[in-house]
Scaffold this motif. Sequence first.
Motif, PDB file in Angstrom:
ATOM      1  N   ASN A 168       0.762  -1.251   0.000  1.00 58.55           N
ATOM      2  CA  ASN A 168       0.000   0.000   0.000  1.00 58.55           C
ATOM      3  C   ASN A 168       0.790   1.299   0.000  1.00 58.55           C
ATOM      4  OD1 ASN A 168       0.379   0.653   2.667  1.00 58.55           O
ATOM      5  ND2 ASN A 168      -1.634  -0.025   3.330  1.00 58.55           N
ATOM      6  N   SER A 169       2.123   1.231  -0.121  1.00 60.78           N
ATOM      7  CA  SER A 169       2.899   2.466  -0.323  1.00 60.78           C
ATOM      8  C   SER A 169       4.337   2.118  -0.692  1.00 60.78           C
ATOM      9  CB  SER A 169       2.900   3.326   0.957  1.00 60.78           C
ATOM     10  OG  SER A 169       3.643   2.680   1.968  1.00 60.78           O
ATOM     11  N   GLY A 170       5.056   3.130  -1.141  1.00 61.06           N
ATOM     12  CA  GLY A 170       6.484   2.960  -1.405  1.00 61.06           C
ATOM     13  C   GLY A 170       7.234   2.736  -0.103  1.00 61.06           C
ATOM     14  N   THR A 171       6.766   3.369   0.951  1.00 64.89           N
ATOM     15  CA  THR A 171       7.399   3.187   2.257  1.00 64.89           C
ATOM     16  C   THR A 171       7.294   1.727   2.674  1.00 64.89           C
ATOM     17  OG1 THR A 171       6.642   5.416   2.821  1.00 64.89           O
ATOM     18  CG2 THR A 171       7.418   4.048   4.641  1.00 64.89           C
ATOM     19  N   ASP A 172       6.086   1.162   2.531  1.00 62.35           N
ATOM     20  CA  ASP A 172       5.915  -0.247   2.890  1.00 62.35           C
ATOM     21  C   ASP A 172       6.749  -1.150   1.987  1.00 62.35           C
ATOM     22  OD1 ASP A 172       4.218   0.433   4.890  1.00 62.35           O
ATOM     23  OD2 ASP A 172       2.480  -0.671   4.135  1.00 62.35           O
ATOM     24  N   PHE A 176      20.112  12.488   0.897  1.00 61.13           N
ATOM     25  CA  PHE A 176      19.376  13.388   0.003  1.00 61.13           C
ATOM     26  C   PHE A 176      18.250  12.606  -0.640  1.00 61.13           C
ATOM     27  CE2 PHE A 176      19.447  16.509  -3.728  1.00 61.13           C
ATOM     28  CZ  PHE A 176      18.946  17.545  -2.970  1.00 61.13           C
ATOM     29  N   THR A 177      17.179  12.451   0.123  1.00 54.78           N
ATOM     30  CA  THR A 177      16.043  11.647  -0.315  1.00 54.78           C
ATOM     31  C   THR A 177      14.864  11.980   0.565  1.00 54.78           C
ATOM     32  OG1 THR A 177      15.212   9.369  -0.615  1.00 54.78           O
ATOM     33  CG2 THR A 177      16.757   9.718   1.187  1.00 54.78           C
ATOM     34  N   PHE A 178      13.693  11.489   0.180  1.00 56.30           N
ATOM     35  CA  PHE A 178      12.537  11.608   1.066  1.00 56.30           C
ATOM     36  C   PHE A 178      12.784  10.708   2.289  1.00 56.30           C
ATOM     37  CE2 PHE A 178       8.089  10.362   2.185  1.00 56.30           C
ATOM     38  CZ  PHE A 178       7.709  11.606   2.651  1.00 56.30           C
ATOM     39  N   GLU A 208      16.831  -1.304  -4.429  1.00 54.22           N
ATOM     40  CA  GLU A 208      16.682  -0.075  -5.222  1.00 54.22           C
ATOM     41  C   GLU A 208      15.437   0.691  -4.785  1.00 54.22           C
ATOM     42  OE1 GLU A 208      17.304  -0.291  -9.650  1.00 54.22           O
ATOM     43  OE2 GLU A 208      17.297  -2.432  -9.221  1.00 54.22           O
ATOM     44  N   ASP A 209      15.617   1.948  -4.440  1.00 56.94           N
ATOM     45  CA  ASP A 209      14.465   2.817  -4.179  1.00 56.94           C
ATOM     46  C   ASP A 209      14.097   3.489  -5.501  1.00 56.94           C
ATOM     47  OD1 ASP A 209      12.677   4.826  -3.584  1.00 56.94           O
ATOM     48  OD2 ASP A 209      13.561   5.292  -1.637  1.00 56.94           O
ATOM     49  N   CYS A 210      13.055   2.934  -6.143  1.00 60.83           N
ATOM     50  CA  CYS A 210      12.638   3.399  -7.472  1.00 60.83           C
ATOM     51  C   CYS A 210      11.415   4.303  -7.371  1.00 60.83           C
ATOM     52  CB  CYS A 210      12.283   2.209  -8.357  1.00 60.83           C
ATOM     53  SG  CYS A 210      13.561   0.955  -8.444  1.00 60.83           S
ATOM     54  N   ALA A 211      11.137   4.830  -6.177  1.00 60.11           N
ATOM     55  CA  ALA A 211       9.898   5.590  -5.971  1.00 60.11           C
ATOM     56  C   ALA A 211       9.735   6.710  -6.996  1.00 60.11           C
ATOM     57  CB  ALA A 211       9.873   6.165  -4.549  1.00 60.11           C
ATOM     58  N   GLN A 212      10.849   7.353  -7.361  1.00 64.43           N
ATOM     59  CA  GLN A 212      10.752   8.508  -8.261  1.00 64.43           C
ATOM     60  C   GLN A 212      11.168   8.157  -9.686  1.00 64.43           C
ATOM     61  OE1 GLN A 212      12.869  11.868  -6.588  1.00 64.43           O
ATOM     62  NE2 GLN A 212      11.952  11.618  -4.577  1.00 64.43           N
ATOM     63  N   SER A 213      11.274   6.881 -10.002  1.00 62.72           N
ATOM     64  CA  SER A 213      11.942   6.560 -11.266  1.00 62.72           C
ATOM     65  C   SER A 213      11.297   5.424 -12.048  1.00 62.72           C
ATOM     66  CB  SER A 213      13.403   6.213 -10.968  1.00 62.72           C
ATOM     67  OG  SER A 213      13.457   5.148 -10.044  1.00 62.72           O
ATOM     68  N   PHE A 237       8.838   0.454  -5.384  1.00 60.64           N
ATOM     69  CA  PHE A 237       8.156   1.505  -6.153  1.00 60.64           C
ATOM     70  C   PHE A 237       7.064   2.164  -5.315  1.00 60.64           C
ATOM     71  CE2 PHE A 237      10.061  -1.252  -9.225  1.00 60.64           C
ATOM     72  CZ  PHE A 237      10.433  -0.435 -10.281  1.00 60.64           C
ATOM     73  N   SER A 238       6.824   3.438  -5.626  1.00 60.09           N
ATOM     74  CA  SER A 238       5.722   4.177  -4.992  1.00 60.09           C
ATOM     75  C   SER A 238       4.749   4.624  -6.079  1.00 60.09           C
ATOM     76  CB  SER A 238       6.280   5.420  -4.291  1.00 60.09           C
ATOM     77  OG  SER A 238       5.233   6.328  -3.989  1.00 60.09           O
ATOM     78  N   PHE A 239       3.469   4.570  -5.750  1.00 59.22           N
ATOM     79  CA  PHE A 239       2.449   5.101  -6.665  1.00 59.22           C
ATOM     80  C   PHE A 239       1.769   6.325  -6.074  1.00 59.22           C
ATOM     81  CE2 PHE A 239       2.303   0.343  -7.402  1.00 59.22           C
ATOM     82  CZ  PHE A 239       3.262   0.391  -8.396  1.00 59.22           C
ATOM     83  N   THR A 298       2.180  12.024  -7.000  1.00 59.67           N
ATOM     84  CA  THR A 298       3.144  12.862  -7.736  1.00 59.67           C
ATOM     85  C   THR A 298       4.199  12.039  -8.481  1.00 59.67           C
ATOM     86  OG1 THR A 298       4.591  12.985  -5.818  1.00 59.67           O
ATOM     87  CG2 THR A 298       2.991  14.775  -6.090  1.00 59.67           C
ATOM     88  N   LYS A 299       4.164  10.736  -8.338  1.00 63.72           N
ATOM     89  CA  LYS A 299       5.199   9.914  -8.976  1.00 63.72           C
ATOM     90  C   LYS A 299       4.918   9.752 -10.471  1.00 63.72           C
ATOM     91  CE  LYS A 299       6.919   9.291  -4.906  1.00 63.72           C
ATOM     92  NZ  LYS A 299       7.611  10.433  -4.333  1.00 63.72           N
ATOM     93  N   ASN A 300       5.902   9.244 -11.218  1.00 56.92           N
ATOM     94  CA  ASN A 300       5.710   9.096 -12.666  1.00 56.92           C
ATOM     95  C   ASN A 300       4.548   8.158 -12.965  1.00 56.92           C
ATOM     96  OD1 ASN A 300       8.355  10.159 -12.206  1.00 56.92           O
ATOM     97  ND2 ASN A 300       8.751   9.878 -14.388  1.00 56.92           N
TER      98      ASN A 300
HETATM   99  C1  LIG Z   1      12.643   8.467  -2.783  1.00 51.48           C
HETATM  100  C2  LIG Z   1      11.375   8.033  -2.124  1.00 51.48           C
HETATM  101  N1  LIG Z   1      11.352   6.899  -1.416  1.00 51.48           N
HETATM  102  C3  LIG Z   1      10.234   6.453  -0.823  1.00 51.48           C
HETATM  103  C4  LIG Z   1       9.054   7.154  -0.917  1.00 51.48           C
HETATM  104  C5  LIG Z   1       7.852   6.651  -0.178  1.00 51.48           C
HETATM  105  O1  LIG Z   1       6.771   6.377  -0.987  1.00 51.48           O
HETATM  106  P1  LIG Z   1       5.262   6.514  -0.424  1.00 51.48           P
HETATM  107  O2  LIG Z   1       4.953   7.955  -0.278  1.00 51.48           O
HETATM  108  O3  LIG Z   1       4.447   5.819  -1.469  1.00 51.48           O
HETATM  109  O4  LIG Z   1       5.233   5.791   0.867  1.00 51.48           O
HETATM  110  C6  LIG Z   1       9.021   8.335  -1.665  1.00 51.48           C
HETATM  111  C7  LIG Z   1       7.781   9.099  -1.876  1.00 51.48           C
HETATM  112  O5  LIG Z   1       7.155   9.779  -1.365  1.00 51.48           O
HETATM  113  C8  LIG Z   1      10.211   8.803  -2.270  1.00 51.48           C
HETATM  114  O6  LIG Z   1      10.230   9.933  -2.983  1.00 51.48           O
END
Ligand SMILES: Cc1ncc(COP(=O)(O)O)c(C=O)c1O
Length: 373
Positions: free
Chosen positions: A63-67, A89-91, A160-165, A184-186, A189-191
């Motif tokens: 349910n999220s990129g974080t998860d 330098f990342t979220f 790999e953190d592909c959230a933005q890619s 991956f994150s959906f 704002t992601k691609n």
């Molecule tokens: C680089 C990066 N990693 C992880 C996340 C986490 O994704 P989510 O917001 O879907 O939990 C994000 C997005 O917000 C992100 O930009």
Amino acid sequence: MIQSVNSVPAFDNKQQYSTIAAEVSEAVLEVLSSGRYIGGPFVEGLEQQLAAYTNVRECVACNSGTDALYLALRAYNIGAGDEVITTPFTFVATCEVISAVGAKPVFVDIDATYNLDLQQVAAAVTPNTKAIIPVHLFGQPVDMTALMELASAKDLLVIEDCAQSTGAMWNQQKVGCIGHIGCFSFYPTKNLGGCGDGGAITTKDPEIAQKIRVLKDHGQKSKYHYEEVGVNSRLDSIQAAILQIKLRYLDTWNQQRQKIAADYHKFLSHIPGIIIPQELAGGTGVWNQYTIRVLDGKRDFLRNQLQERGVNTAIYYPRPLHLQPVYQTLGYQPGQLPVVEEACNEVLSLPMFPELSEQQQHQVIYSLKEIMS
Ligand SMILES: Cc1ncc(COP(=O)(O)O)c(C=O)c1O
């Protein structure tokens, strides 16, 4: 001064929605009338399509990129006593999951591409290091050839953190299929952005995929039989149905972003006092953000002036993670990671989304030239 009749947003997904509104409505109604709102054929279909798109055997939606990142760390049993090297330098999500599983984040500096400096990664490896989390920041891939060589020499995992890619490539291979696991994150704002939260992991390893399927469903191996502590991280069927539609357009939208980036490069590269984003040969970026550097302490001045001309911008990220209060206990000092600290004072993300019109982009470029000359 150019007359800014309309303001230019830094990001806009309403226009994109309007181009696929009919398809989305139909798909949402189909899910609603199916009565199957969690899991089921829409989620399974999306998993198969994403696996094919990324060229991996397995994809598990969550349910999220974080998860996705959290589940990846859990699946590889990373926890107390382990170190995970990543970028400051990342979220924050990239790093908070390392803490969440009880491991220690180890930050190393970035290079001119805003991504991890791989020499510093090599230097930061200790006997406790278990994994590296590279972030393909702003849609620009990390040098995965060099990183995988380094990781394999030291027997480390690469998450790999592909959230933005989503859709970015390194040497013609999609990110998310080069390391041991892709996350991956959906987020909208992601691609590949949904209409709510969502995420997925990609892997070539069926055992890891199966472990994640269990972990994301409360650690439930079979009905009401729990062998480890899991979480609830399911993707809604409505999101999956919408994401299936959007995945069909993703390459076109990424190409539109690439065209916008090429025009920014062309018209901004000679403006004094700014540096356009740096790319590596071998990488095909998908420009989740177009982030310039503004020199001589003029970033906030430029941002305010652009705002006055109706051009909205964003700052990703204003403060590096190693200097955030939450990571004070790790003991990093100001000046310790100088490249990222300087970047945080200089970066400015310009309007970037596939539907940015030529006129809007002209307004951005013209305003920027006028302010900086
Ligand atoms: C680089 C990066 N990693 C992880 C996340 C986490 O994704 P989510 O917001 O879907 O939990 C994000 C997005 O917000 C992100 O930009």
